[in-house]
Design a protein around this motif. Structure first.
Motif, PDB file in Angstrom:
ATOM      1  N   GLY A  54       0.807  -1.214   0.000  1.00 47.77           N
ATOM      2  CA  GLY A  54       0.000   0.000   0.000  1.00 47.77           C
ATOM      3  C   GLY A  54       0.842   1.265   0.000  1.00 47.77           C
ATOM      4  N   GLY A  55       2.039   1.189  -0.574  1.00 52.34           N
ATOM      5  CA  GLY A  55       2.890   2.360  -0.664  1.00 52.34           C
ATOM      6  C   GLY A  55       3.624   2.726   0.615  1.00 52.34           C
ATOM      7  N   LYS A  56       3.607   1.811   1.581  1.00 57.54           N
ATOM      8  CA  LYS A  56       4.287   2.070   2.854  1.00 57.54           C
ATOM      9  C   LYS A  56       5.117   0.855   3.260  1.00 57.54           C
ATOM     10  CE  LYS A  56       0.873   5.298   4.518  1.00 57.54           C
ATOM     11  NZ  LYS A  56      -0.025   5.690   5.581  1.00 57.54           N
ATOM     12  N   VAL A  57       6.151   1.099   4.059  1.00 58.89           N
ATOM     13  CA  VAL A  57       6.999   0.003   4.532  1.00 58.89           C
ATOM     14  C   VAL A  57       6.173  -0.900   5.441  1.00 58.89           C
ATOM     15  CG1 VAL A  57       9.048  -0.614   5.876  1.00 58.89           C
ATOM     16  CG2 VAL A  57       9.105   1.393   4.372  1.00 58.89           C
ATOM     17  N   SER A  58       6.075  -2.163   5.042  1.00 55.76           N
ATOM     18  CA  SER A  58       5.305  -3.135   5.825  1.00 55.76           C
ATOM     19  C   SER A  58       6.207  -4.147   6.525  1.00 55.76           C
ATOM     20  CB  SER A  58       4.303  -3.861   4.930  1.00 55.76           C
ATOM     21  OG  SER A  58       4.992  -4.535   3.888  1.00 55.76           O
ATOM     22  N   ALA A  59       7.431  -4.293   6.038  1.00 60.94           N
ATOM     23  CA  ALA A  59       8.397  -5.199   6.670  1.00 60.94           C
ATOM     24  C   ALA A  59       9.784  -4.627   6.458  1.00 60.94           C
ATOM     25  CB  ALA A  59       8.285  -6.599   6.080  1.00 60.94           C
ATOM     26  N   PHE A  60      10.610  -4.711   7.495  1.00 63.05           N
ATOM     27  CA  PHE A  60      11.951  -4.151   7.448  1.00 63.05           C
ATOM     28  C   PHE A  60      12.862  -4.987   8.330  1.00 63.05           C
ATOM     29  CE2 PHE A  60      15.242  -1.294   9.173  1.00 63.05           C
ATOM     30  CZ  PHE A  60      15.777  -0.787   8.006  1.00 63.05           C
ATOM     31  N   GLY A  61      14.009  -5.314   7.789  1.00 57.08           N
ATOM     32  CA  GLY A  61      15.030  -6.011   8.558  1.00 57.08           C
ATOM     33  C   GLY A  61      16.385  -5.443   8.189  1.00 57.08           C
ATOM     34  N   ILE A  81      10.966   3.567  10.690  1.00 56.10           N
ATOM     35  CA  ILE A  81      10.696   3.309   9.267  1.00 56.10           C
ATOM     36  C   ILE A  81       9.379   2.586   8.970  1.00 56.10           C
ATOM     37  CG2 ILE A  81      11.905   1.091   9.064  1.00 56.10           C
ATOM     38  CD1 ILE A  81      13.139   2.351   6.420  1.00 56.10           C
ATOM     39  N   MET A  82       8.896   1.788   9.898  1.00 61.52           N
ATOM     40  CA  MET A  82       7.661   1.046   9.623  1.00 61.52           C
ATOM     41  C   MET A  82       6.505   2.013   9.355  1.00 61.52           C
ATOM     42  SD  MET A  82       8.470  -2.105   9.539  1.00 61.52           S
ATOM     43  CE  MET A  82       6.888  -2.898   9.576  1.00 61.52           C
ATOM     44  N   GLY A  83       5.801   1.776   8.244  1.00 61.88           N
ATOM     45  CA  GLY A  83       4.671   2.614   7.878  1.00 61.88           C
ATOM     46  C   GLY A  83       5.050   3.856   7.087  1.00 61.88           C
ATOM     47  N   CYS A  84       6.343   4.057   6.855  1.00 63.28           N
ATOM     48  CA  CYS A  84       6.786   5.226   6.095  1.00 63.28           C
ATOM     49  C   CYS A  84       6.620   5.007   4.596  1.00 63.28           C
ATOM     50  CB  CYS A  84       8.256   5.539   6.387  1.00 63.28           C
ATOM     51  SG  CYS A  84       8.515   6.309   7.987  1.00 63.28           S
ATOM     52  N   THR A  85       6.437   6.096   3.894  1.00 67.85           N
ATOM     53  CA  THR A  85       6.368   6.056   2.435  1.00 67.85           C
ATOM     54  C   THR A  85       7.786   6.178   1.867  1.00 67.85           C
ATOM     55  OG1 THR A  85       6.198   8.452   2.209  1.00 67.85           O
ATOM     56  CG2 THR A  85       4.110   7.220   2.463  1.00 67.85           C
ATOM     57  N   LEU A 131      25.195   7.400   7.408  1.00 63.72           N
ATOM     58  CA  LEU A 131      24.234   7.431   6.305  1.00 63.72           C
ATOM     59  C   LEU A 131      23.880   6.053   5.745  1.00 63.72           C
ATOM     60  CD1 LEU A 131      25.733  10.519   4.500  1.00 63.72           C
ATOM     61  CD2 LEU A 131      23.357  10.348   5.281  1.00 63.72           C
ATOM     62  N   LEU A 132      24.623   5.015   6.110  1.00 64.12           N
ATOM     63  CA  LEU A 132      24.463   3.704   5.471  1.00 64.12           C
ATOM     64  C   LEU A 132      23.031   3.171   5.473  1.00 64.12           C
ATOM     65  CD1 LEU A 132      27.625   1.653   6.527  1.00 64.12           C
ATOM     66  CD2 LEU A 132      26.985   2.383   4.223  1.00 64.12           C
ATOM     67  N   THR A 133      22.362   3.165   6.612  1.00 63.41           N
ATOM     68  CA  THR A 133      21.025   2.559   6.669  1.00 63.41           C
ATOM     69  C   THR A 133      20.035   3.326   5.814  1.00 63.41           C
ATOM     70  OG1 THR A 133      21.454   1.644   8.852  1.00 63.41           O
ATOM     71  CG2 THR A 133      19.154   1.810   8.201  1.00 63.41           C
ATOM     72  N   LEU A 134      20.046   4.654   5.890  1.00 62.40           N
ATOM     73  CA  LEU A 134      19.120   5.423   5.059  1.00 62.40           C
ATOM     74  C   LEU A 134      19.505   5.360   3.583  1.00 62.40           C
ATOM     75  CD1 LEU A 134      18.076   8.548   7.143  1.00 62.40           C
ATOM     76  CD2 LEU A 134      16.596   6.758   6.217  1.00 62.40           C
ATOM     77  N   ASP A 135      20.794   5.286   3.284  1.00 61.83           N
ATOM     78  CA  ASP A 135      21.206   5.095   1.878  1.00 61.83           C
ATOM     79  C   ASP A 135      20.677   3.766   1.343  1.00 61.83           C
ATOM     80  OD1 ASP A 135      22.549   7.525   1.548  1.00 61.83           O
ATOM     81  OD2 ASP A 135      24.533   6.674   1.943  1.00 61.83           O
ATOM     82  N   ALA A 136      20.821   2.712   2.128  1.00 59.82           N
ATOM     83  CA  ALA A 136      20.352   1.388   1.700  1.00 59.82           C
ATOM     84  C   ALA A 136      18.830   1.355   1.579  1.00 59.82           C
ATOM     85  CB  ALA A 136      20.836   0.311   2.670  1.00 59.82           C
ATOM     86  N   ALA A 137      18.127   1.926   2.549  1.00 61.68           N
ATOM     87  CA  ALA A 137      16.660   1.948   2.499  1.00 61.68           C
ATOM     88  C   ALA A 137      16.172   2.787   1.322  1.00 61.68           C
ATOM     89  CB  ALA A 137      16.096   2.481   3.816  1.00 61.68           C
ATOM     90  N   SER A 138      16.867   3.894   1.033  1.00 60.54           N
ATOM     91  CA  SER A 138      16.495   4.745  -0.103  1.00 60.54           C
ATOM     92  C   SER A 138      16.678   3.999  -1.414  1.00 60.54           C
ATOM     93  CB  SER A 138      17.336   6.027  -0.103  1.00 60.54           C
ATOM     94  OG  SER A 138      17.018   6.817   1.018  1.00 60.54           O
ATOM     95  N   GLU A 139      17.794   3.289  -1.542  1.00 61.62           N
ATOM     96  CA  GLU A 139      18.014   2.507  -2.755  1.00 61.62           C
ATOM     97  C   GLU A 139      16.969   1.401  -2.879  1.00 61.62           C
ATOM     98  OE1 GLU A 139      21.346  -0.435  -4.642  1.00 61.62           O
ATOM     99  OE2 GLU A 139      22.080   1.466  -3.817  1.00 61.62           O
ATOM    100  N   ALA A 140      16.607   0.792  -1.761  1.00 60.94           N
ATOM    101  CA  ALA A 140      15.604  -0.284  -1.778  1.00 60.94           C
ATOM    102  C   ALA A 140      14.257   0.228  -2.274  1.00 60.94           C
ATOM    103  CB  ALA A 140      15.470  -0.898  -0.380  1.00 60.94           C
ATOM    104  N   VAL A 141      13.788   1.356  -1.736  1.00 55.96           N
ATOM    105  CA  VAL A 141      12.478   1.861  -2.181  1.00 55.96           C
ATOM    106  C   VAL A 141      12.546   2.362  -3.626  1.00 55.96           C
ATOM    107  CG1 VAL A 141      11.604   2.332   0.150  1.00 55.96           C
ATOM    108  CG2 VAL A 141      12.756   4.162  -1.114  1.00 55.96           C
ATOM    109  N   SER A 142      13.696   2.869  -4.033  1.00 54.23           N
ATOM    110  CA  SER A 142      13.851   3.299  -5.434  1.00 54.23           C
ATOM    111  C   SER A 142      13.800   2.094  -6.370  1.00 54.23           C
ATOM    112  CB  SER A 142      15.168   4.060  -5.620  1.00 54.23           C
ATOM    113  OG  SER A 142      15.127   5.269  -4.897  1.00 54.23           O
TER     114      SER A 142
END
Length: 150
Positions: A54-61, A81-85, A131-142
């Motif tokens: 639904g356009g939001k983070v539903s699972a994160f590890g 991060i859970m529930g974030c767009t 910055l590593l975690t947000l860089d990785a999460a940003s690449e993942a959502v992209s």
């Protein structure tokens, strides 16, 4: 002597608490996407598993092998991060970069807990790890956005 005092401020009790208690610190069994990032300067690595619904983070590890500052950043991100767009994640990454590199404001909620890392602004050699975690999460959502629009 002031160098020692600056390092003490950098590794505050709060940063060490965050580093010791990272939310979502285990990998997902079946993520939609996995991204691993490494800081060439210090060798820190973060692997992020992420799923959107639904356009939001539903699972994160995440698997975090980083210094206390990188671990503290991963802790804040994991808790927020859970529930974030995807837009919120990309914005948080950009805001964290601005905070670290230009002494800008802390990222907006729900990532405002990254403010605790403000003392690291003066330590450019630590920025990549933070910055590593947000860089990785940003690449993942992209990556997910590209596959979903294809």
């Amino acid at each position: 002597m002031s160098g020692d005092s600056d390092l003490i401020k950098l590794y505050s009790a709060r940063i060490l608490e965050l580093a010791a208690d990272i939310p979502h610190h285990t990998r997902l069994e079946a993520p939609a996407v996995t991204v691993k990032k490494r800081s060439p300067l210090c060798g820190s690595t973060v692997t992020v598993d992420l799923t959107l619904e639904g356009g939001k983070v539903s699972a994160f590890g995440q698997d975090v092998k980083a210094c206390a500052l990188g671990q503290a950043a991963a802790s804040v991100v994991g808790g927020a991060i859970m529930g974030c767009t995807p837009a919120q994640i990309l914005q948080a990454r950009d805001e964290l970069k601005t905070m670290l590199k230009e002494d800008g404001p802390a990222p907006a909620a729900p990532f405002d807990g990254l403010q605790v890392l403000r003392p690291a602004v003066a330590y450019k050699n630590r920025h990549a790890s933070i910055l590593l975690t947000l860089d990785a999460a940003s690449e993942a959502v992209s990556q997910l956005a590209q596959t979903q629009s294809a």
